[in-house]
Design a protein around this motif. Sequence first.
Motif, short mmCIF file in Angstrom:
data_model
loop_
_atom_site.label_atom_id
_atom_site.label_comp_id
_atom_site.label_asym_id
_atom_site.label_seq_id
_atom_site.Cartn_x
_atom_site.Cartn_y
_atom_site.Cartn_z
N PHE A 22 9.14 -8.90 1.73
CA PHE A 22 9.73 -7.56 1.50
C PHE A 22 8.91 -6.46 2.15
CE2 PHE A 22 9.39 -3.65 -0.98
CZ PHE A 22 10.68 -3.15 -0.85
N ARG A 23 7.63 -6.37 1.79
CA ARG A 23 6.83 -5.23 2.25
C ARG A 23 6.61 -5.27 3.76
NH1 ARG A 23 5.46 0.02 0.68
NH2 ARG A 23 3.99 0.67 2.28
N ALA A 32 0.84 -1.19 0.00
CA ALA A 32 0.00 0.00 0.00
C ALA A 32 0.88 1.25 0.00
CB ALA A 32 -0.94 -0.02 1.21
N GLY A 33 0.25 2.36 0.34
CA GLY A 33 0.96 3.63 0.36
C GLY A 33 0.63 4.48 -0.86
N ARG A 34 0.81 5.79 -0.72
CA ARG A 34 0.52 6.71 -1.82
C ARG A 34 1.62 7.76 -1.89
NH1 ARG A 34 -5.17 10.07 -2.68
NH2 ARG A 34 -4.59 11.02 -4.70
N ALA A 35 2.14 7.98 -3.08
CA ALA A 35 3.25 8.91 -3.26
C ALA A 35 2.79 10.35 -3.06
CB ALA A 35 3.86 8.76 -4.65
N PHE A 86 8.26 3.90 13.81
CA PHE A 86 8.12 4.52 12.50
C PHE A 86 7.39 3.61 11.51
CE2 PHE A 86 10.44 8.08 13.77
CZ PHE A 86 10.48 9.00 12.73
N SER A 87 6.73 2.58 12.00
CA SER A 87 6.01 1.68 11.10
C SER A 87 4.89 2.41 10.36
CB SER A 87 5.44 0.50 11.90
OG SER A 87 6.49 -0.31 12.40
N ASN A 88 4.16 3.26 11.05
CA ASN A 88 3.08 4.01 10.40
C ASN A 88 3.63 4.96 9.34
OD1 ASN A 88 1.10 2.76 11.94
ND2 ASN A 88 1.15 4.33 13.54
N TYR A 89 4.77 5.55 9.63
CA TYR A 89 5.42 6.45 8.67
C TYR A 89 5.74 5.70 7.38
CZ TYR A 89 9.10 9.53 6.79
OH TYR A 89 9.87 10.33 5.98
N LEU A 90 6.31 4.51 7.50
CA LEU A 90 6.70 3.73 6.32
C LEU A 90 5.50 3.12 5.61
CD1 LEU A 90 9.87 2.10 7.81
CD2 LEU A 90 9.82 3.55 5.80
N ALA A 91 4.43 2.85 6.34
CA ALA A 91 3.25 2.28 5.71
C ALA A 91 2.64 3.23 4.69
CB ALA A 91 2.21 1.93 6.78
N LYS A 92 2.89 4.52 4.83
CA LYS A 92 2.35 5.52 3.90
C LYS A 92 3.21 5.68 2.65
CE LYS A 92 0.42 8.18 7.75
NZ LYS A 92 0.44 9.48 8.48
N ILE A 93 4.42 5.13 2.66
CA ILE A 93 5.34 5.29 1.53
C ILE A 93 5.16 4.12 0.56
CG2 ILE A 93 7.76 5.38 0.83
CD1 ILE A 93 8.40 6.68 3.49
#
Length: 657
Positions: free
Chosen positions: A295-296, A138-141, A305-312
């Motif tokens: 991987f993901r 998931a995630g959105r640029a 910082f898991s939430n931070y990376l989940a958005k990337i």
Amino acid sequence: MSSSTIMTASENSATSYLDGPRLLADVGGTNARFALERAPGQIDAIQTLRCADYAEFALAVEAYLANSAHPQVRHAAIAIANPVQGDDIKMTNHDWEFSIENTRRRLNLDTLLVVNDFTALSMSLPHLEQSHCLQVGAGRALSGGVIGLVGAGTGLGVGGLIPTEGRWIALGSEGGHVTFAPGDAREAAVLAYCWRTYSHVSAERLVSGPGIEMIYQALAELQGIAKPEPLQTAQIVERALQGQDGLCMEVVECFCAMLGTVAADVAVTLGTLGGLYIGGGVVPRLGDYFARSPFRARFENKGRFSNYLAKIPTFVITAPYPAFVGVAAILSEHLGGGNAVPILEKIRKARDQFSPAEQKVASLILAHPRAVMSEPISEIARRADVSQPTVIRFCRTMGCQGLADFKLKLASGVTGTVPVAHSQVHVGDSSLDVGVKVVDNTISAMMEVRDNLNADTLSRVTEVLSQASRIEFYGFGSCGLVAEDAQQKFFRLGIPSSAYTDPQLQEVSAAMLKSSDVVVVISNSGRLRHLAPAVEVAVHSGATIIALAPSNSQLAKRAHYTLAVEHDESSMMHIPMVSRILLLLLIDVLAVGVSLNRSSPFAELQRQAKRGILTHIASLDESASDKITAEGSGKTVQSTRADQEVTLSPNVISHIK
């Protein structure tokens, strides 16, 4: 040999370049791929040539151009799997070696850019179509956010793109060589296995094509397999994807998890809210499995910082030739972007519209663009056989304010590299050729000194000089002149300094040095000879010895610190010209560094010295004025420098200026 076509998202209604197609290349250790970009985003005529079939890089280019029906190519950009520093390219994974500038001239190009292949891959990211990228997880640029890049292939590449003022700047990196960080007990055991062979285990050691073989050996040992079947990376991946070999499946699973850790580290380090892209040759071969791999999950497993990376978002690059897209973007930006016409092409197209005199100027510029960039207007006019006003008129015809403005635009369009190739001066060279070669050789040597500066040594030497109670500079001949120049610079910084060019004086002075003193010994050869006695006495006195000399010389081995000057001037003339300039350059580097270190306490000291000089000059002027007044009357006047009377005569006045 293969051929195909690339269409990128920027191709819509593309208009052919006015100055003809642009040559693109992606050079690796085994194959060299070539293509033509005929319009923005329209890349075709792709061919792959085996590097081993050509003795030189230029021969491969000429072979490709000979097989491609096209008009004259004037601009080219090359992505190469090699560090690119300066003009000389020497491939580490193939025997090709070439000068960028000499190759440009040989191929009759106006522009030849050579960049690292990972830089090209980074620059391709904003220009790839969505169909050429596969999102994993998931995630959105975030629009306008920093973009990260990780590429697992023969090695492990790491890079990034930083947006600024409507353009992208590629961030060079050697992040693949960071220390490997295990993410679980299994990976810790793999690391322990590697430590038995390597004192330092980098991420690249395991997260790469060869790294998969290393993981295979480590896990085989952990599973108690004494003699595992010798398999190469491609075989391990194939067996894992077939699901018929448990060990190989575990190896690929472990590799994907490790890659997740590396990608997450890059993401949090750079703040890649614009997305994290995965390139290289390994991951695309994993196909659909990679999306199901650990991987993901590992990428997002970052504690707080898991939430931070989940958005990337993370993407796998699936484009067949992304390096072409990258070098095309780099070349386009260098030439002005879009369908901008470089100034040399403008001159060619407008040549018939010039007056006969202006056509002479145009012919000179087209034949010798680099020389014109460095010549004064008088020389340009002389070589073109026109008047100086004609040169100015030509520049204004080209839309420039004058010659200086024209040279700036000419420099931006002539080439992507500085003309720093070393060229030997030969008997029969014209005065201009000699001038150009001497300047080019000097620039080349200066660039080499810059690239070889050791940060730790330079920092330590600057600190030692800043703390010195006294500095003495020793040298002979041209190096003696450098020593005298250095003495003047450091004396002005408030440091007691002396320069000695006589061997006996050097030895006597060295005997009086203390442990807080520093001796800077300057030699373009590094051979001790006459310097040996003074150096030995200085060492015995406890002084610190700093050498400005070749790194492997006798002097360098005797000194405490060495700033290397590597330049071979063993020509028939035996004139140490370039090395003298390099030594002066290093003195300037040290003087500036010491000045910054000592600026606060010594700035007032320098101001006091200047005030003292100005006061002294003012007193002389006042004294002279008094004497001039006294001349006409022949009277006795009071001296301003001493409380005594003096009688001035016309003869005395005549010597006062």
